[in-house]
Design a protein around this motif. Structure first.
Motif, short mmCIF file in Angstrom:
data_model
loop_
_atom_site.label_atom_id
_atom_site.label_comp_id
_atom_site.label_asym_id
_atom_site.label_seq_id
_atom_site.Cartn_x
_atom_site.Cartn_y
_atom_site.Cartn_z
N LYS A 28 -12.54 29.28 -24.54
CA LYS A 28 -13.79 28.79 -23.97
C LYS A 28 -13.65 28.49 -22.48
CE LYS A 28 -17.67 25.82 -25.21
NZ LYS A 28 -18.15 24.76 -26.12
N ALA A 29 -12.49 27.95 -22.09
CA ALA A 29 -12.25 27.66 -20.68
C ALA A 29 -12.28 28.94 -19.85
CB ALA A 29 -10.91 26.94 -20.50
N CYS A 30 -11.75 30.04 -20.43
CA CYS A 30 -11.80 31.33 -19.74
C CYS A 30 -13.24 31.79 -19.54
CB CYS A 30 -11.03 32.37 -20.54
SG CYS A 30 -9.25 32.19 -20.46
N GLU A 31 -14.03 31.71 -20.60
CA GLU A 31 -15.43 32.16 -20.52
C GLU A 31 -16.22 31.33 -19.52
OE1 GLU A 31 -16.75 31.80 -24.52
OE2 GLU A 31 -15.62 33.54 -25.25
N ILE A 32 -16.07 30.01 -19.60
CA ILE A 32 -16.80 29.13 -18.68
C ILE A 32 -16.32 29.35 -17.25
CG2 ILE A 32 -17.25 26.72 -18.07
CD1 ILE A 32 -16.90 26.10 -21.11
N GLY A 33 -14.99 29.44 -17.08
CA GLY A 33 -14.43 29.67 -15.75
C GLY A 33 -14.93 30.96 -15.13
N GLY A 34 -15.02 32.02 -15.94
CA GLY A 34 -15.54 33.29 -15.44
C GLY A 34 -16.98 33.19 -14.99
N ALA A 35 -17.79 32.47 -15.78
CA ALA A 35 -19.21 32.30 -15.43
C ALA A 35 -19.36 31.45 -14.17
CB ALA A 35 -19.96 31.66 -16.59
N VAL A 36 -18.57 30.38 -14.05
CA VAL A 36 -18.63 29.51 -12.87
C VAL A 36 -18.17 30.27 -11.62
CG1 VAL A 36 -17.61 27.45 -11.79
CG2 VAL A 36 -18.42 27.35 -14.16
N ARG A 37 -17.11 31.07 -11.78
CA ARG A 37 -16.61 31.87 -10.66
C ARG A 37 -17.71 32.79 -10.13
NH1 ARG A 37 -14.64 37.24 -10.84
NH2 ARG A 37 -13.41 37.77 -8.99
N THR A 38 -18.42 33.46 -11.03
CA THR A 38 -19.50 34.36 -10.62
C THR A 38 -20.65 33.61 -9.97
OG1 THR A 38 -18.94 35.91 -12.41
CG2 THR A 38 -21.15 36.07 -11.46
N GLU A 39 -21.02 32.45 -10.57
CA GLU A 39 -22.14 31.67 -10.04
C GLU A 39 -21.83 31.13 -8.65
OE1 GLU A 39 -26.05 29.98 -10.29
OE2 GLU A 39 -24.99 31.59 -11.36
N LEU A 40 -20.61 30.66 -8.45
CA LEU A 40 -20.22 30.17 -7.12
C LEU A 40 -20.33 31.28 -6.08
CD1 LEU A 40 -17.10 27.99 -8.03
CD2 LEU A 40 -19.15 27.17 -6.87
N ALA A 41 -19.83 32.45 -6.44
CA ALA A 41 -19.87 33.58 -5.49
C ALA A 41 -21.30 33.98 -5.16
CB ALA A 41 -19.10 34.76 -6.06
N ASN A 42 -22.18 33.96 -6.16
CA ASN A 42 -23.58 34.33 -5.92
C ASN A 42 -24.28 33.29 -5.05
OD1 ASN A 42 -23.57 36.77 -7.32
ND2 ASN A 42 -23.98 35.78 -9.29
N ARG A 43 -24.07 32.02 -5.37
CA ARG A 43 -24.74 30.96 -4.59
C ARG A 43 -24.25 30.91 -3.15
NH1 ARG A 43 -26.93 26.08 -8.01
NH2 ARG A 43 -27.18 27.06 -10.05
N LEU A 44 -22.99 31.26 -2.94
CA LEU A 44 -22.41 31.17 -1.60
C LEU A 44 -22.40 32.51 -0.88
CD1 LEU A 44 -19.43 28.86 -2.62
CD2 LEU A 44 -21.41 28.19 -1.23
N ASN A 45 -23.05 33.54 -1.50
CA ASN A 45 -23.15 34.88 -0.89
C ASN A 45 -21.78 35.46 -0.51
OD1 ASN A 45 -26.03 34.99 -0.95
ND2 ASN A 45 -26.07 33.60 0.79
N LEU A 46 -20.84 35.36 -1.45
CA LEU A 46 -19.49 35.83 -1.20
C LEU A 46 -19.28 37.29 -1.62
CD1 LEU A 46 -17.45 32.72 -2.45
CD2 LEU A 46 -18.18 33.25 -0.11
N ILE A 47 -20.26 37.87 -2.32
CA ILE A 47 -20.09 39.22 -2.86
C ILE A 47 -20.70 40.25 -1.92
CG2 ILE A 47 -20.73 40.76 -4.76
CD1 ILE A 47 -20.58 38.37 -6.63
N ASP A 48 -19.89 41.22 -1.53
CA ASP A 48 -20.35 42.32 -0.68
C ASP A 48 -21.13 43.30 -1.55
OD1 ASP A 48 -20.76 44.42 1.02
OD2 ASP A 48 -18.67 44.62 1.66
N LYS A 49 -22.44 43.37 -1.36
CA LYS A 49 -23.30 44.22 -2.19
C LYS A 49 -23.21 45.70 -1.80
CE LYS A 49 -25.30 40.62 -4.23
NZ LYS A 49 -25.14 40.30 -5.66
N ASN A 50 -22.48 46.00 -0.74
CA ASN A 50 -22.47 47.36 -0.21
C ASN A 50 -21.15 48.08 -0.48
OD1 ASN A 50 -23.96 49.43 1.12
ND2 ASN A 50 -22.70 49.12 2.96
N VAL A 51 -20.47 47.71 -1.57
CA VAL A 51 -19.17 48.32 -1.88
C VAL A 51 -19.03 48.49 -3.38
CG1 VAL A 51 -17.95 46.10 -1.99
CG2 VAL A 51 -16.69 48.17 -1.40
N PHE A 52 -18.31 49.52 -3.78
CA PHE A 52 -17.92 49.71 -5.18
C PHE A 52 -16.42 49.46 -5.28
CE2 PHE A 52 -21.70 52.65 -5.37
CZ PHE A 52 -22.40 51.93 -6.31
#
Length: 609
Positions: free
Chosen positions: A402-426
């Motif tokens: 469960k900690a893995c699942e929650i950690g993965g979701a929090v990691r993604t949410e933090l990156a989205n809220r802080l605009n850390l993800i480069d949308k122009n790359v694969f």
């Protein structure tokens, strides 16, 4: 001149000025400029502007036509004036002055606009999908899909693969997802199944000596819909190769993806070889076996730090066999309190009891949990992450899975809220070294964790000597930007190894023979080592088209309830058909009404205070 067109609506250019032309298409839009009518005529290839003079005898009939009527115009091509050139379309330097007109197909009132990308309810779009497909964006998506599939075929052929077709009507395989069953008229009481994948057939082609196979294969699974998964049916680039190692499969797919993504996308493409991440490392480091490597955030285990700490909420979790995972974010200490409160609410929404954090700012640690931690514990966290002033660390405590699942979701949410993800790359990666087996927490029994037909990495030796939970398989996934594009494996082609592998999972030899006898018999008669993979065509197109929903890249998709609203499927059939198939329909019982509803069926519901 051709009856319907001498040119398409996307073909005419400045060099055609002075020529006679005939074009046919749909009326995209109509504009009245002081009596002169300007019509944008659209076909598959583009748009041409047609000018209708009020003096023309067909001018008056324009009033009764609606947009999307199909019309044929014949006329002269003239150059537009400098001020009226439209640089947004390839035909923008010219226009046709209409001299003749023929209505080919009148349109009634359309349920939604085609010439505007307005928000239309999805069920409405799917009911009138043939209209929806006229819209520029989705029309281009389906054209893109066709081009990508053509390029896949060309590339696979260049790599020495040949395309073979496998059966659509086959036997049921209840071990995977739910099958779609097809009753047999000739054999009453028996059923075919639509293939969930051509898995067994493509392996049998390797046993038959065809060496390198591929197919753009339709697959059928009775599964629920998701944004990246269509219910009912989907297409995959199915491939298999003989005398191949895991690395051989990787080289083929990396070469294919480099070609496809480079040719059809303007985004930056990460070049192969792609990074290979062991399954356990991926789950620990990213909280997922489908990591989005555009996200720079990582997860680390800090269970030891909290094991004997004064923060009882975490210490208790560790003592009871749980873990504490942490995520460091650089330089965000200046975020307002609401940011942290919102992240706590998010963590709770994905199953966390809470979300702790520590802020390092102006040489001090700030957090509601700091008072429960010793100096050496704070320093250990700081050392784990090489913390600098301005950094923040978030913490999740729970059972490991469960900690893995929650950690993965929090990691993604933090990156989205802080605009850390480069949308122009694969960014691609291989997930490797999947465990062959897993423990069922409810029953305590050992079962297959992934694909039961994969070759264990240590062969028979590992099956005999190792703890089953420590055995790894030659299984692999390829992931792009957090989307799993495919799973694959080097296959278990040895009957004796297969019997032992299934025995560990609780299946006797007789059970293996009854369920997979065809494959076992084939392997007894000389089977080469072989392996393969099957990237999802729909998901690849979805990524390249930059669409969030897979239904935007499928011509005629089901809705989320697995219904085709346009063709009204699934639907009832005639009793005659059921009799021919020796089938009787037994409908599920409706839930009984509550006692109070039975006693007072006419009594209105009581209103609350």
């Amino acid at each position: 001149m051709h009856k319907y067109r001498s040119h398409t609506c996307g073909q005419l250019r400045k060099e055609h000025v002075g020529q006679q032309a005939r074009i046919s298409g749909w009326i995209h839009s109509v504009r009245d400029h002081g009596g002169i009518i300007f019509i944008d005529l659209r076909d598959h290839y583009g748009i041409t502007q047609v000018v209708v003079d009020p003096k023309r005898d067909f001018y008056q009939s324009l009033e009764k036509w609606r947009v999307e009527t199909v019309v044929c115009f014949t006329g002269s091509i003239v150059a537009r004036s400098e001020t009226t050139i439209n640089p947004k379309i390839p035909t923008g330097e010219i226009e046709m002055v209409a001299e003749q007109m023929e209505v080919l197909g009148e349109a009634e009132q359309i349920p939604f606009q085609i010439n505007q990308e307005e928000q239309t309810p999805e069920n409405m779009r799917l009911k009138y999908r043939f209209l929806d497909l006229r819209r520029d964006k989705i029309h281009k998506n389906i054209m893109l899909r066709s081009k990508i599939i053509s390029e896949m075929r060309r590339k696979m052929t260049d790599l020495g693969f040949l395309e073979y077709q496998t059966p659509i009507l086959t036997s049921s395989s209840p071990e995977g997802a739910r099958d779609y069953l097809v009753p047999s008229r000739i054999h009453p009481g028996k059923f075919y199944a639509l293939p969930q994948a051509p898995q067994q057939f493509k392996q049998l082609l390797m046993v038959a000596g065809f060496d390198r196979y591929f197919q753009i294969a339709p697959c059928f699974r009775d599964e629920d819909a998701r944004a990246d998964r269509s219910p009912g049916e989907f297409y995959q680039l199915d491939m298999e190769m003989s005398f191949a190692t895991q690395e051989d499969v990787f080289v083929v797919i990396e070469d294919l993806f480099k070609t496809i993504f480079t040719k059809f996308s303007t985004k930056t493409i990460e070049m192969p070889p792609y990074v290979k991440i062991p399954y356990k490392e991926a789950v620990l480091k990213y909280g997922s076996d489908k990591p989005d490597l555009r996200n720079p955030l990582e997860i680390k285990d800090v269970s030891e730090v909290f094991m004997a700490s004064g923060f009882n909420a975490f210490a208790g979790v560790v003592k009871n066999g749980g873990v504490v995972r942490s995520i460091a974010v650089r330089g965000i200490a200046g975020q307002p309190r609401k940011f942290y409160d919102d992240m706590i609410v998010f963590a709770q929404s994905v199953g966390a009891k809470g979300l702790a954090y520590i802020v390092w700012e102006n040489g001090q640690e700030k957090s509601p949990i700091v008072k429960f931690l010793k100096r050496e514990e704070l320093d250990a966290i700081k050392k784990t992450w090489d913390i600098k002033d301005g950094d923040v660390v978030f913490f999740i405590a729970d059972k490991e899975k469960k900690a893995c699942e929650i950690g993965g979701a929090v990691r993604t949410e933090l990156a989205n809220r802080l605009n850390l993800i480069d949308k122009n790359v694969f960014k691609f990666c291989w997930i490797v070294d999947f465990p062959m087996y897993e423990l069922d927490e409810e029953t305590g029994k050992i079962g297959f964790s992934h694909n039961p037909f994969s070759m264990p990495q240590g062969g028979m030796d590992d099956l005999l000597k190792k703890n089953p939970l420590d055995i790894l398989a030659y299984q692999y996934d390829i992931v792009c930007n957090g989307v799993e594009l495919s799973s694959g494996a080097i296959r278990n082609h040895s009957p004796e190894i297969m019997y032992k592998a299934f025995e560990i999972a609780g299946y006797g030899k007789d059970a293996v023979e009854s369920r997979f006898g065809g494959m076992i018999n084939a392997f007894r008669l000389g089977a080469p080592p072989h392996g393969g993979i099957a990237p999802g065509v729909d998901r690849i197109v979805m990524l390249i088209a930059d669409e969030p929903n897979i239904r935007e890249v499928i011509a005629f998709p089901f809705n989320q309830q697995a219904q085709d609203l346009m063709m009204n499927a699934p639907s009832e059939v005639e009793m005659k058909q059921l009799r021919e198939l020796h089938i009787q329909i037994v409908m599920p019982k409706k839930p009984e009404a509550k006692p109070e509803e039975k006693e007072n069926p006419q009594e209105p519901a009581k209103q609350g205070n």
